[in-house]
Design a protein around this motif. Structure first.
Motif, PDB file in Angstrom:
ATOM      1  N   LEU A   1       0.824  -1.205   0.000  1.00 28.65           N
ATOM      2  CA  LEU A   1       0.000   0.000   0.000  1.00 28.65           C
ATOM      3  C   LEU A   1       0.858   1.255   0.000  1.00 28.65           C
ATOM      4  N   GLN A   2       1.936   1.238   0.766  1.00 31.15           N
ATOM      5  CA  GLN A   2       2.836   2.387   0.782  1.00 31.15           C
ATOM      6  C   GLN A   2       3.473   2.597  -0.580  1.00 31.15           C
ATOM      7  N   ARG A   3       3.811   1.491  -1.247  1.00 26.34           N
ATOM      8  CA  ARG A   3       4.479   1.580  -2.545  1.00 26.34           C
ATOM      9  C   ARG A   3       3.601   2.246  -3.598  1.00 26.34           C
ATOM     10  N   VAL A   4       2.281   2.067  -3.497  1.00 25.27           N
ATOM     11  CA  VAL A   4       1.379   2.663  -4.489  1.00 25.27           C
ATOM     12  C   VAL A   4       0.805   3.994  -4.008  1.00 25.27           C
ATOM     13  N   GLY A   5       1.278   4.474  -2.855  1.00 21.52           N
ATOM     14  CA  GLY A   5       0.838   5.771  -2.365  1.00 21.52           C
ATOM     15  C   GLY A   5      -0.472   5.753  -1.609  1.00 21.52           C
ATOM     16  N   ALA A   6      -0.916   4.562  -1.198  1.00 23.85           N
ATOM     17  CA  ALA A   6      -2.159   4.447  -0.431  1.00 23.85           C
ATOM     18  C   ALA A   6      -1.866   4.500   1.061  1.00 23.85           C
ATOM     19  N   ASN A   7      -2.885   4.814   1.842  1.00 21.84           N
ATOM     20  CA  ASN A   7      -2.733   4.816   3.294  1.00 21.84           C
ATOM     21  C   ASN A   7      -2.446   3.393   3.765  1.00 21.84           C
ATOM     22  N   PRO A   8      -1.371   3.167   4.527  1.00 21.43           N
ATOM     23  CA  PRO A   8      -1.023   1.808   4.977  1.00 21.43           C
ATOM     24  C   PRO A   8      -2.117   1.137   5.801  1.00 21.43           C
ATOM     25  N   SER A   9      -3.052   1.927   6.334  1.00 22.93           N
ATOM     26  CA  SER A   9      -4.150   1.343   7.107  1.00 22.93           C
ATOM     27  C   SER A   9      -5.188   0.691   6.207  1.00 22.93           C
ATOM     28  N   GLY A  10      -5.121   0.987   4.900  1.00 24.33           N
ATOM     29  CA  GLY A  10      -6.103   0.456   3.959  1.00 24.33           C
ATOM     30  C   GLY A  10      -7.360   1.289   3.864  1.00 24.33           C
TER      31      GLY A  10
END
Length: 241
Positions: free
Chosen positions: A140-149
């Motif tokens: 998620l971090q790699r694609v720029g999303a919030n790591p919490s989902g």
């Protein structure tokens, strides 16, 4: 012609045939289709076919690469990528043991349909399919999303407009925080309540071309960005063969 110079389906087909040492007749036989159909695709007289999956299988290339040029060319190339050696995502049940989720993972609710994507909390609950998709926080971090989902939605797509790469029932994950249009990437879009998964290409400061992998049946559409809401960018999808 070099691989990175292959701009059309016909060019990629010819390149793949040369790499596989196949003639049009040999490919037609292995793919179970008529040789004139292969000729039409190879010469640019046809820009698609319902047999793309069979053609890709016969040539040992990924259908996504054959249709759109999306790298890598072969599944072997994909499996050699370091990030693909670990299966980071899986489908589970909402009732599964939460203790099995490590500190480095998060579960995202799998919605019943794209219609529930971007909806309010009440509709999101109604749209819960009873399943989840698990991602590593690093993904998620790699694609720029919030790591919490919290900024990710998952749902199955319907219809044949994105075939053969993404057939009916394909599960996709969308990062709702990534709305910047990058030519050739896949997005969830909303046009006056009509939500779809499509390829987007900027055609001007205020216009965009909406395209499908199955361009033979679903031709490109030119739209104003003012009439279109970008819900988010697809960063992962899973196909059951």
């Amino acid at each position: 012609m070099k691989k990175n110079e292959l701009l059309t389906l016909g060019e990629r087909l010819n390149y793949a045939m040369s790499q596989a040492g196949m003639s049009q007749g040999m490919l037609a036989k292995q793919a179970g289709m008529a040789q004139p159909t292969i000729w039409r695709i190879a010469t640019g007289r046809a820009n698609g076919s319902s047999k793309i999956l069979d053609i890709a299988k016969a040539l040992n290339v990924r259908p996504e690469w054959l249709v759109s040029g999306e790298e890598p060319m072969t599944a072997d190339d994909y499996s050699n990528k370091p990030e693909s050696k670990k299966n980071e995502n899986h489908l589970g049940d909402n009732g599964s043991d939460n203790a099995s989720v490590s500190e480095d993972e998060v579960d995202v609710v799998l919605l019943k349909d794209i219609e529930f994507a971007g909806s309010d909390d009440h509709l999101m609950k109604d749209g819960d399919s009873g399943h989840k998709v698990r991602f590593s926080k690093s993904t998620l971090q790699r694609v720029g999303a919030n790591p919490s989902g919290s900024s990710v939605v998952c749902f199955p797509i319907r219809g044949g407009s994105m075939e053969p790469a993404m057939p009916d029932g394909t599960t996709v994950a969308v990062n709702l925080e990534d709305k910047k249009i990058v030519d050739g990437k896949i997005y969830a879009i909303n046009e006056n309540g009509w939500k779809r998964i499509k390829l987007l290409y900027r055609t001007g400061p205020d216009t965009v071309s909406i395209r499908s992998y199955n361009s033979a049946e679903f031709p490109a559409e030119e739209k104003s960005l003012q009439d279109l809401e970008i819900l988010g960018r697809v960063f992962w999808y899973s196909v059951l063969l």
